[in-house]
Scaffold this motif. Structure first.
Motif, mmCIF file in Angstrom:
data_model
loop_
_atom_site.group_PDB
_atom_site.id
_atom_site.type_symbol
_atom_site.label_atom_id
_atom_site.label_comp_id
_atom_site.label_asym_id
_atom_site.label_seq_id
_atom_site.Cartn_x
_atom_site.Cartn_y
_atom_site.Cartn_z
ATOM 1 N N GLY A 133 0.807 -1.220 0.000
ATOM 2 C CA GLY A 133 0.000 0.000 0.000
ATOM 3 C C GLY A 133 0.837 1.266 0.000
ATOM 4 N N HIS A 134 1.990 1.220 0.630
ATOM 5 C CA HIS A 134 2.867 2.390 0.629
ATOM 6 C C HIS A 134 3.309 2.732 -0.794
ATOM 7 C CE1 HIS A 134 4.013 1.270 5.016
ATOM 8 N NE2 HIS A 134 3.066 2.206 5.018
ATOM 9 N N LEU A 135 3.506 1.710 -1.624
ATOM 10 C CA LEU A 135 3.893 1.948 -3.008
ATOM 11 C C LEU A 135 2.715 2.494 -3.812
ATOM 12 C CD1 LEU A 135 5.890 -1.365 -3.648
ATOM 13 C CD2 LEU A 135 6.845 0.880 -3.096
ATOM 14 N N VAL A 136 1.551 1.867 -3.668
ATOM 15 C CA VAL A 136 0.369 2.295 -4.415
ATOM 16 C C VAL A 136 0.034 3.753 -4.118
ATOM 17 C CG1 VAL A 136 -2.125 1.959 -4.684
ATOM 18 C CG2 VAL A 136 -0.600 -0.031 -4.542
ATOM 19 N N TYR A 137 0.094 4.134 -2.844
ATOM 20 C CA TYR A 137 -0.331 5.467 -2.429
ATOM 21 C C TYR A 137 0.828 6.454 -2.265
ATOM 22 C CZ TYR A 137 -4.875 3.301 -1.703
ATOM 23 O OH TYR A 137 -6.070 2.633 -1.896
ATOM 24 N N MET A 138 1.996 6.086 -2.756
ATOM 25 C CA MET A 138 3.157 6.973 -2.820
ATOM 26 C C MET A 138 3.554 7.544 -1.465
ATOM 27 S SD MET A 138 2.959 8.926 -6.439
ATOM 28 C CE MET A 138 2.580 8.060 -7.948
ATOM 29 N N THR A 139 3.687 6.664 -0.525
ATOM 30 C CA THR A 139 4.102 7.085 0.811
ATOM 31 C C THR A 139 5.158 6.123 1.362
ATOM 32 O OG1 THR A 139 3.262 7.661 3.025
ATOM 33 C CG2 THR A 139 2.147 5.850 1.870
ATOM 34 N N SER A 140 5.992 5.595 0.459
ATOM 35 C CA SER A 140 6.967 4.565 0.839
ATOM 36 C C SER A 140 8.220 5.131 1.486
ATOM 37 C CB SER A 140 7.370 3.758 -0.397
ATOM 38 O OG SER A 140 8.107 4.567 -1.304
ATOM 39 N N GLY A 141 8.560 6.367 1.170
ATOM 40 C CA GLY A 141 9.809 6.938 1.659
ATOM 41 C C GLY A 141 11.004 6.635 0.784
ATOM 42 N N LEU A 142 10.804 5.896 -0.291
ATOM 43 C CA LEU A 142 11.912 5.584 -1.199
ATOM 44 C C LEU A 142 12.398 6.843 -1.912
ATOM 45 C CD1 LEU A 142 10.484 2.337 -2.831
ATOM 46 C CD2 LEU A 142 12.570 2.469 -1.441
ATOM 47 N N PRO A 143 13.702 7.006 -2.077
ATOM 48 C CA PRO A 143 14.194 8.130 -2.871
ATOM 49 C C PRO A 143 13.853 7.910 -4.336
ATOM 50 C CG PRO A 143 16.010 6.687 -2.281
ATOM 51 C CD PRO A 143 14.804 6.167 -1.547
ATOM 52 N N GLU A 144 13.475 8.964 -5.036
ATOM 53 C CA GLU A 144 13.194 8.840 -6.460
ATOM 54 C C GLU A 144 14.480 8.533 -7.202
ATOM 55 O OE1 GLU A 144 11.431 7.921 -8.741
ATOM 56 O OE2 GLU A 144 10.074 9.563 -9.279
ATOM 57 N N TYR A 145 14.392 7.650 -8.181
ATOM 58 C CA TYR A 145 15.607 7.181 -8.866
ATOM 59 C C TYR A 145 16.371 8.317 -9.519
ATOM 60 C CZ TYR A 145 13.038 7.431 -13.326
ATOM 61 O OH TYR A 145 12.323 7.866 -14.414
ATOM 62 N N TYR A 146 15.668 9.291 -10.116
ATOM 63 C CA TYR A 146 16.391 10.335 -10.835
ATOM 64 C C TYR A 146 16.991 11.405 -9.926
ATOM 65 C CZ TYR A 146 11.705 12.577 -10.851
ATOM 66 O OH TYR A 146 10.472 13.088 -10.509
ATOM 67 N N SER A 147 16.819 11.227 -8.612
ATOM 68 C CA SER A 147 17.524 12.099 -7.671
ATOM 69 C C SER A 147 18.894 11.527 -7.322
ATOM 70 C CB SER A 147 16.699 12.280 -6.394
ATOM 71 O OG SER A 147 16.628 11.066 -5.651
ATOM 72 N N LEU A 148 19.188 10.345 -7.838
ATOM 73 C CA LEU A 148 20.439 9.642 -7.543
ATOM 74 C C LEU A 148 21.309 9.564 -8.798
ATOM 75 C CD1 LEU A 148 18.796 6.693 -5.567
ATOM 76 C CD2 LEU A 148 19.754 8.800 -4.605
ATOM 77 N N ALA A 149 22.572 9.203 -8.614
ATOM 78 C CA ALA A 149 23.489 9.074 -9.748
ATOM 79 C C ALA A 149 23.081 7.891 -10.622
ATOM 80 C CB ALA A 149 24.915 8.900 -9.242
ATOM 81 N N SER A 150 23.060 8.116 -11.922
ATOM 82 C CA SER A 150 22.634 7.088 -12.854
ATOM 83 C C SER A 150 23.802 6.252 -13.362
ATOM 84 C CB SER A 150 21.939 7.728 -14.060
ATOM 85 O OG SER A 150 21.733 6.796 -15.092
ATOM 86 N N PRO A 151 23.635 4.944 -13.476
ATOM 87 C CA PRO A 151 24.702 4.109 -14.036
ATOM 88 C C PRO A 151 24.901 4.340 -15.534
ATOM 89 C CG PRO A 151 22.710 2.814 -13.711
ATOM 90 C CD PRO A 151 22.461 4.140 -13.069
ATOM 91 N N LYS A 152 23.926 5.029 -16.167
ATOM 92 C CA LYS A 152 24.025 5.305 -17.597
ATOM 93 C C LYS A 152 24.505 6.728 -17.872
ATOM 94 C CE LYS A 152 22.530 1.233 -18.868
ATOM 95 N NZ LYS A 152 21.181 0.977 -19.406
ATOM 96 N N GLY A 153 24.845 7.460 -16.813
ATOM 97 C CA GLY A 153 25.327 8.821 -16.973
ATOM 98 C C GLY A 153 24.249 9.876 -16.858
ATOM 99 N N GLY A 154 23.005 9.472 -16.840
ATOM 100 C CA GLY A 154 21.892 10.401 -16.715
ATOM 101 C C GLY A 154 20.575 9.653 -16.789
#
Length: 386
Positions: free
Chosen positions: A142-163
């Motif tokens: 439910g935390h995932l469905v309702y966007m309350t998981s606390g996970l950092p958004e992927y694009y706020s982190l360094a990408s393995p593809k350079g961006g």
């Protein structure tokens, strides 16, 4: 005025118009002083057309606008072209990148798993995902469905593809691996709300694991095919050869022209789908009127849940809201060279769909302008063929 395709307006309007014409001719033959025809009124079609006249060209990207009323796609028009090179007009079966409108389909897959008893909203993600990082042990479905998981958004982190841009060709696996490697939460699950695509990327991957097949294949077989969505697909792997696929564009100030904005990163779950006016109208009817997948499914899709924060109007990839005093069920999507918005007015049994191949196309505002036109008239006003 439009770029040469048949609108999905009811043929009965045309038949009715012909009937009126025949009746008037007969009356003129039978009477020296026939009754005059009723005064013409400005049609809803013309009012909506007026909102998009600036985009009704044969060499620039534009919009597809649809209105579903009483379960029928009563208005479906294209303004502009799906591809500037070929000058292919936008049609009711032109497939656009629908961006975050994809989330409701990902959520639909999860709703089916819940109803089948395979998972529950309060299940820990770790109970369905072997090797989940320790920091994520308290995250529930439910935390995932309702966007309350606390996970950092992927694009706020360094990408393995350079961006994380489309040209970087990143995948869902790249996004998930990056977040897992971070192995931390930004807040305790359930304590805050944060719009985040990684939640729905995880839900998509969970669906694939549960059904032992790729997410794109699962959606095609379980949702798209059963209700006849002929031009809807999860774009992974990327399929540039689809005949109905619209080319996306962004405006380049330096070039003074539109340039292509190709989708080269095959991520999905939070976005990554293509669809059309015709198909989204079918989905709308299946979900809200026919309840093709069962009333329990439709109820689950619209279910909200209370957590320890103030945002309580999220449903399954949908948002419950209001506009001009009317209840709404909506979602908005925006991506590189794409804009999409779909809003249902349940009290009027109407849904407005706006799809665009223009970067920053503002479909949210365009759809609201269409609603404003609809509210100018009685809700039972007929759409007429001009």
């Amino acid at each position: 005025m439009h770029r040469g395709f048949l609108s999905l307006r009811s043929a009965s309007g045309l038949v009715g118009a012909l009937g009126v014409a025949v009746a008037l001719i007969q009356a003129s033959l039978m009477s020296e002083a026939p009754e005059p025809p009723p005064p013409d009124t400005v049609s809803l079609e013309r009012m909506i057309d007026g909102l998009f006249v600036a985009y009704d060209t044969d060499d620039e990207p534009g919009y597809a606008i649809g209105v579903v009323s009483g379960g029928d796609l009563v208005f479906a028009e294209g303004y502009g072209v799906a591809d500037t090179a070929s000058q292919t007009p936008i049609r009711s079966n032109t497939a656009f990148n629908i961006a975050s409108l994809s989330k409701q389909f990902t959520a639909a897959a999860i709703a089916r798993e819940i109803l089948a008893g395979e998972i529950a909203l309060d299940d820990k993600l770790a109970s369905h995902w072997d090797g989940l990082p320790d920091a994520f042990a308290q995250i529930e479905i439910g935390h995932l469905v309702y966007m309350t998981s606390g996970l950092p958004e992927y694009y706020s982190l360094a990408s393995p593809k350079g961006g994380w841009a489309s040209q970087d060709r990143f995948t869902v696996e790249d996004a998930i691996a990056t977040v897992f490697d971070e192995n931390r939460l930004e807040y305790q699950p359930g304590s805050h709300w944060t719009y985040s695509n990684i939640n729905y990327q995880l839900l998509a991957e969970l669906t694939a694991r549960k059904n032992s097949r790729p997410f794109a294949q699962h959606m095609q077989q379980s949702f798209f095919a059963p209700i006849g969505l002929e031009n809807t697909w999860v774009d992974a792997p990327i399929d540039m050869e689809r005949a109905t696929r619209a080319t996306s564009y962004v405006w380049d100030d330096e070039a003074g022209d539109w340039i292509e904005a190709p989708r080269l990163s095959p991520h999905y779950g939070g976005s990554g789908m293509f669809s059309t006016l015709e198909d989204l109208a079918k989905w709308d009817v299946a979900l809200h009127r026919d309840k093709t997948f069962g009333s329990g499914f439709s109820d689950q899709m619209l279910a909200t849940k209370q957590y320890a924060h103030d945002k309580t109007n999220d449903a399954f990839g949908l948002v419950l809201g209001s506009y001009r005093g009317l209840k709404t069920i909506w979602y908005e999507g925006g991506d590189y060279g794409a804009s999409a918005y779909m809003v249902r007015l349940p009290e009027r049994d109407q849904t407005i769909i706006c799809l665009s191949n223009i970067g920053n196309g503002g479909c949210y505002q365009k759809a609201q302008s269409v609603i404003d036109v609809l509210l100018t008239y009685d809700q039972d006003a007929d759409f007429r063929a001009d």
